[in-house]
Design an enzyme around this catalytic site. Structure first.
Site, short mmCIF file in Angstrom:
data_model
loop_
_atom_site.label_atom_id
_atom_site.label_comp_id
_atom_site.label_asym_id
_atom_site.label_seq_id
_atom_site.Cartn_x
_atom_site.Cartn_y
_atom_site.Cartn_z
N PHE A 270 0.50 5.43 -70.61
CA PHE A 270 0.38 6.40 -69.84
C PHE A 270 -0.88 6.55 -69.01
CE2 PHE A 270 -0.34 11.02 -68.29
CZ PHE A 270 0.71 11.26 -67.69
N GLU B 175 5.02 4.50 -53.32
CA GLU B 175 5.07 5.27 -54.78
C GLU B 175 3.68 4.99 -55.26
OE1 GLU B 175 5.91 7.41 -56.54
OE2 GLU B 175 7.95 7.61 -57.22
N ASP C 108 8.25 3.46 -63.26
CA ASP C 108 8.49 3.47 -64.48
C ASP C 108 9.91 3.12 -65.03
OD1 ASP C 108 6.89 5.02 -67.07
OD2 ASP C 108 8.84 5.41 -67.17
N LYS D 270 5.53 -0.52 -64.04
CA LYS D 270 5.50 -1.17 -65.64
C LYS D 270 7.04 -1.76 -65.67
CE LYS D 270 3.38 3.26 -67.09
NZ LYS D 270 3.80 4.60 -67.57
P1 5GP Z 1 10.30 6.59 -62.66
O1 5GP Z 1 11.39 7.50 -61.88
O2 5GP Z 1 10.37 5.33 -62.28
O3 5GP Z 1 10.80 6.64 -64.04
O4 5GP Z 1 9.00 7.54 -62.75
C1 5GP Z 1 8.22 7.50 -61.38
C2 5GP Z 1 7.35 8.78 -61.55
O5 5GP Z 1 7.20 9.24 -62.92
C3 5GP Z 1 5.95 8.33 -60.69
O6 5GP Z 1 6.07 8.57 -59.42
C4 5GP Z 1 5.11 9.45 -61.49
O7 5GP Z 1 5.18 10.77 -60.87
C5 5GP Z 1 5.70 9.64 -63.18
N1 5GP Z 1 5.04 8.44 -63.75
C6 5GP Z 1 5.65 7.52 -64.49
N2 5GP Z 1 4.62 6.67 -65.40
C7 5GP Z 1 3.46 7.79 -65.02
C8 5GP Z 1 2.15 7.56 -65.86
O8 5GP Z 1 1.90 6.50 -66.54
N3 5GP Z 1 1.20 8.37 -65.39
C9 5GP Z 1 1.53 9.48 -64.77
N4 5GP Z 1 0.58 10.43 -64.53
N5 5GP Z 1 2.72 9.64 -63.92
C10 5GP Z 1 3.86 8.60 -64.43
#
Ligand code: 5GP
Length: 180
Positions: free
Chosen positions: A157, A103, A107, A135
């Site tokens: 972000f 990955e 987040d 994070k």
């Molecule tokens: P999660 O499912 O863990 O909440 O989010 C994962 C996905 O969210 C990552 O693969 C990415 O595509 C997007 N994402 C989460 N945080 C960020 C960030 O700070 N910047 C960007 N560009 N994408 C993020």
């Protein structure tokens, strides 16, 4: 320090290409040590992880492996939709395989939580996760805590090194943080 202005937001360079390379090598060393005698199947999560995956896979030492791709989407702009959509589904048999999901960033952990369940449902022997960024303060799913992390970060972000802003800026060679 390099800066980028994108869609009305100001971003400042946070990790230089040199710092990223060190983080990636450290992750590669751990995986190389853990998987020397196995033949893992790497599942790269498109689109964001393609840059990290290309560097990580080439930095491995003595790991006989296969690589496949999956494409999911859960984000629009700067906020998660909470729904994971399989745009390109898994195309390789994971039954009885040691899977390592690659990955770009974790987040809330929703993406990994769902992907892990998906791999287990398809018979994977083991499922671990390698991510460039993590994070920890935002994690909502315990089982999404990654085994291999390039760098932990706070909640901002970020863009660059595969990470996009509405489809753009994935090609930046550094990682940039948004500034209020
Ligand atoms: P999660 O499912 O863990 O909440 O989010 C994962 C996905 O969210 C990552 O693969 C990415 O595509 C997007 N994402 C989460 N945080 C960020 C960030 O700070 N910047 C960007 N560009 N994408 C993020």
């Amino acid at each position: 320090m390099r800066t980028i202005d994108e869609q009305g937001y100001h971003f400042e360079e946070w990790l230089t290409p040199t710092q990223i390379a060190k983080d990636v090598q450290q992750v590669a060393n751990q995986i190389s040590a853990d998987y020397k005698d196995k033949e893992p199947l790497f599942v790269v999560v498109l689109n964001g992880a393609f840059v990290f995956a290309a560097d990580l896979l080439r930095a491995l030492e003595d790991v006989r492996c296969e690589v496949t791709f999956i494409r999911v989407s859960s984000y629009y702009g700067m906020a998660s939709t909470g729904q994971l959509e399989f745009i390109v589904p898994l195309q390789q048999v994971v039954d009885q395989r040691d899977v390592i999901i690659i990955e770009d960033i974790i987040d809330t952990g929703l993406t990994i939580h769902q992907l892990k369940a998906h791999m287990r449902a398809h018979g994977a022997t083991s499922v671990r996760v390698a991510t460039m960024l993590f994070k920890p303060n935002k994690l909502e799913y315990d089982d999404a805590k990654p085994e291999y992390v390039g760098r932990e970060m706070t909640d901002e972000f970020v863009i660059g090194y595969g990470l996009d802003f509405d489809g753009f800026v994935r090609n930046l060679d550094a990682i940039y943080k948004v500034k209020e």
